[in-house]
Each structure stands twice: as C-alpha cells, then as structure tokens.
Motif scaffolding. Structure first.
Motif, PDB file in Angstrom:
ATOM      1  N   PRO A  49       0.816  -1.225   0.000  1.00 25.20           N
ATOM      2  CA  PRO A  49       0.000   0.000   0.000  1.00 25.20           C
ATOM      3  C   PRO A  49       0.849   1.274   0.000  1.00 25.20           C
ATOM      4  O   PRO A  49       0.531   2.235  -0.699  1.00 25.20           O
ATOM      5  CB  PRO A  49      -0.829  -0.102   1.282  1.00 25.20           C
ATOM      6  N   ALA A  50       1.931   1.271   0.750  1.00 21.11           N
ATOM      7  CA  ALA A  50       2.788   2.462   0.813  1.00 21.11           C
ATOM      8  C   ALA A  50       3.496   2.682  -0.517  1.00 21.11           C
ATOM      9  O   ALA A  50       3.608   3.824  -0.983  1.00 21.11           O
ATOM     10  CB  ALA A  50       3.798   2.324   1.943  1.00 21.11           C
ATOM     11  N   ALA A  75       2.401   1.686  -3.474  1.00 17.66           N
ATOM     12  CA  ALA A  75       1.362   2.127  -4.417  1.00 17.66           C
ATOM     13  C   ALA A  75       1.043   3.602  -4.219  1.00 17.66           C
ATOM     14  O   ALA A  75       0.862   4.344  -5.190  1.00 17.66           O
ATOM     15  CB  ALA A  75       0.107   1.273  -4.248  1.00 17.66           C
ATOM     16  N   GLU A  76       0.988   4.033  -2.962  1.00 15.30           N
ATOM     17  CA  GLU A  76       0.740   5.442  -2.676  1.00 15.30           C
ATOM     18  C   GLU A  76       1.894   6.305  -3.187  1.00 15.30           C
ATOM     19  O   GLU A  76       1.673   7.384  -3.758  1.00 15.30           O
ATOM     20  CB  GLU A  76       0.544   5.644  -1.174  1.00 15.30           C
ATOM     21  N   PHE A  77       3.130   5.823  -3.019  1.00  8.12           N
ATOM     22  CA  PHE A  77       4.295   6.555  -3.513  1.00  8.12           C
ATOM     23  C   PHE A  77       4.237   6.712  -5.031  1.00  8.12           C
ATOM     24  O   PHE A  77       4.486   7.793  -5.568  1.00  8.12           O
ATOM     25  CB  PHE A  77       5.589   5.853  -3.097  1.00  8.12           C
ATOM     26  N   GLN A  90       1.592   6.619  -6.911  1.00  5.81           N
ATOM     27  CA  GLN A  90       0.472   7.511  -7.237  1.00  5.81           C
ATOM     28  C   GLN A  90       0.864   8.977  -7.023  1.00  5.81           C
ATOM     29  O   GLN A  90       0.593   9.829  -7.872  1.00  5.81           O
ATOM     30  CB  GLN A  90      -0.741   7.151  -6.384  1.00  5.81           C
ATOM     31  N   VAL A  91       1.501   9.279  -5.916  1.00  5.15           N
ATOM     32  CA  VAL A  91       1.949  10.644  -5.636  1.00  5.15           C
ATOM     33  C   VAL A  91       2.998  11.064  -6.668  1.00  5.15           C
ATOM     34  O   VAL A  91       2.961  12.191  -7.181  1.00  5.15           O
ATOM     35  CB  VAL A  91       2.507  10.761  -4.196  1.00  5.15           C
ATOM     36  N   THR A 143       6.775   7.344   5.362  1.00  8.11           N
ATOM     37  CA  THR A 143       5.444   6.878   4.954  1.00  8.11           C
ATOM     38  C   THR A 143       4.344   7.760   5.530  1.00  8.11           C
ATOM     39  O   THR A 143       3.339   8.008   4.856  1.00  8.11           O
ATOM     40  CB  THR A 143       5.211   5.409   5.350  1.00  8.11           C
ATOM     41  N   THR A 154       1.787  10.069   3.231  1.00  7.75           N
ATOM     42  CA  THR A 154       0.325  10.046   3.367  1.00  7.75           C
ATOM     43  C   THR A 154      -0.214  11.463   3.475  1.00  7.75           C
ATOM     44  O   THR A 154      -1.243  11.795   2.866  1.00  7.75           O
ATOM     45  CB  THR A 154      -0.082   9.205   4.590  1.00  7.75           C
ATOM     46  N   SER A 210       0.029  13.060   0.035  1.00 15.04           N
ATOM     47  CA  SER A 210      -1.004  12.486  -0.835  1.00 15.04           C
ATOM     48  C   SER A 210      -2.369  13.098  -0.540  1.00 15.04           C
ATOM     49  O   SER A 210      -3.116  13.455  -1.462  1.00 15.04           O
ATOM     50  CB  SER A 210      -1.060  10.966  -0.656  1.00 15.04           C
ATOM     51  N   ALA A 211      -2.691  13.242   0.734  1.00 16.62           N
ATOM     52  CA  ALA A 211      -3.972  13.847   1.123  1.00 16.62           C
ATOM     53  C   ALA A 211      -4.046  15.298   0.656  1.00 16.62           C
ATOM     54  O   ALA A 211      -5.092  15.750   0.168  1.00 16.62           O
ATOM     55  CB  ALA A 211      -4.155  13.759   2.634  1.00 16.62           C
ATOM     56  N   THR A 232      -4.581  15.413  -3.110  1.00 20.49           N
ATOM     57  CA  THR A 232      -5.936  14.986  -3.446  1.00 20.49           C
ATOM     58  C   THR A 232      -6.945  16.072  -3.121  1.00 20.49           C
ATOM     59  O   THR A 232      -7.866  16.338  -3.901  1.00 20.49           O
ATOM     60  CB  THR A 232      -6.282  13.686  -2.691  1.00 20.49           C
TER      61      THR A 232
END
Length: 159
Positions: A33-34, A36-38, A40-41, A71, A75, A78-79, A82
């Motif tokens: 998950p981390a 994938a978030e990286f 995406q960002v 991490t 997050t 990323s928030a 978004t």
C-alpha cells in the motif's frame, strides 16, 4: 605443493559438481500500500503515468532510509494533493507556508525521479543514472554523459 594442487583441483571440481543457488542482492520488500501510494503521488507530481516501477521501488526504498517518518509524511502529501488538485496546475510547484514540510517532501521526490539521487552529501543515495526522468526526456537527442556517441573511438574525430 602436490597437496595444495590436489586441494585446488578438488575444490574446483566440487564447485562444478555441487553448484550453489545463485545469490541475488537482497532488498527489503516495500509494503504494497505504501509503495502504491508513492507511485500515485509520483505520477501526480511528475504528471507522467508511465513511471518505471523498478526505479520507483528503488526510490521508495532510498527515501525510507533517508527521510524520517517517510510513509507518514507521504500520506500527508497524498492527502494534500488529493484535496487541493490546483497545486499541480501551477506553472511552478508552490505550497502555502503552512505546508512547508509537504513542499519539501514533494521536491525531494521530484529530485529523486529527475536526478536519480536521494539525499545530499555523504548521505546521498544514488538510485539510477540512465533511467532518470531527465535522461528520458532528452534520450532522442542526447546520450547520458560519459556514454559513447557512436562507434568505438568516434569521440576522437571532430564532429
């Protein structure tokens, strides 16, 4: 002398007859998950959807080693991206003063993708050289520094 020669022959024969499995460089697996978030960002920041996954994994690993609480900070970034997509529509990436930590992390991530280096000075980790976004953007016109432009010895003649 004969004993040493016999021992050398025996150990080389044993290595041929009893091969060991190939050893590979171990790298800690990134939490899915981390990572994938990286990615995406990173896609949002670079505005490119086709980022190299191997380079992304290596950058993520390097950032976790060099950035405290990476991490958690990722997050938060990323928030922010978004909730405020207008930040990415600016000609130059600029955050509010209250978002200095997120801006710093965004610049570190972008620096990793474009330069292939995470950190500075003696603490710098070199992740990639040829596969940087900077090299990819100019690959149709330029070759990376220290790479040959043509056949062997072509550099010696005037272009």
């Amino acid at each position: 002398m004969l004993k040493m020669a016999g021992l050398a022959a025996l150990t080389s024969a044993a290595g041929t007859l009893l091969p060991l499995p190939a050893l590979k460089a171990a790298q800690a697996a990134a939490p899915a998950p981390a990572l994938a978030e990286f990615i995406q960002v990173s896609q949002k920041l670079t505005q490119q959807d086709d980022l190299n996954s191997a380079v992304g994994t290596a950058l993520f690993h390097a950032l976790t080693l060099t950035q405290k609480n990476f991490t958690m900070a990722l997050t938060q970034l990323s928030a922010l991206l978004t909730s405020q997509p207008a930040l990415l529509q600016q000609e130059r990436l600029a955050f509010a003063e209250s978002q200095a930590a997120e801006e710093k992390l965004a610049k570190i991530i972008l620096g990793g993708w474009y330069n292939g280096v995470v950190g500075k000075g003696n603490a710098a980790l070199y992740v990639t050289y040829v596969n940087t976004l900077a090299s990819q953007l100019v690959k149709d016109k330029l070759v990376p520094q220290s790479f040959s432009y043509g056949k062997c010895g072509s550099w010696a003649q005037q272009p």
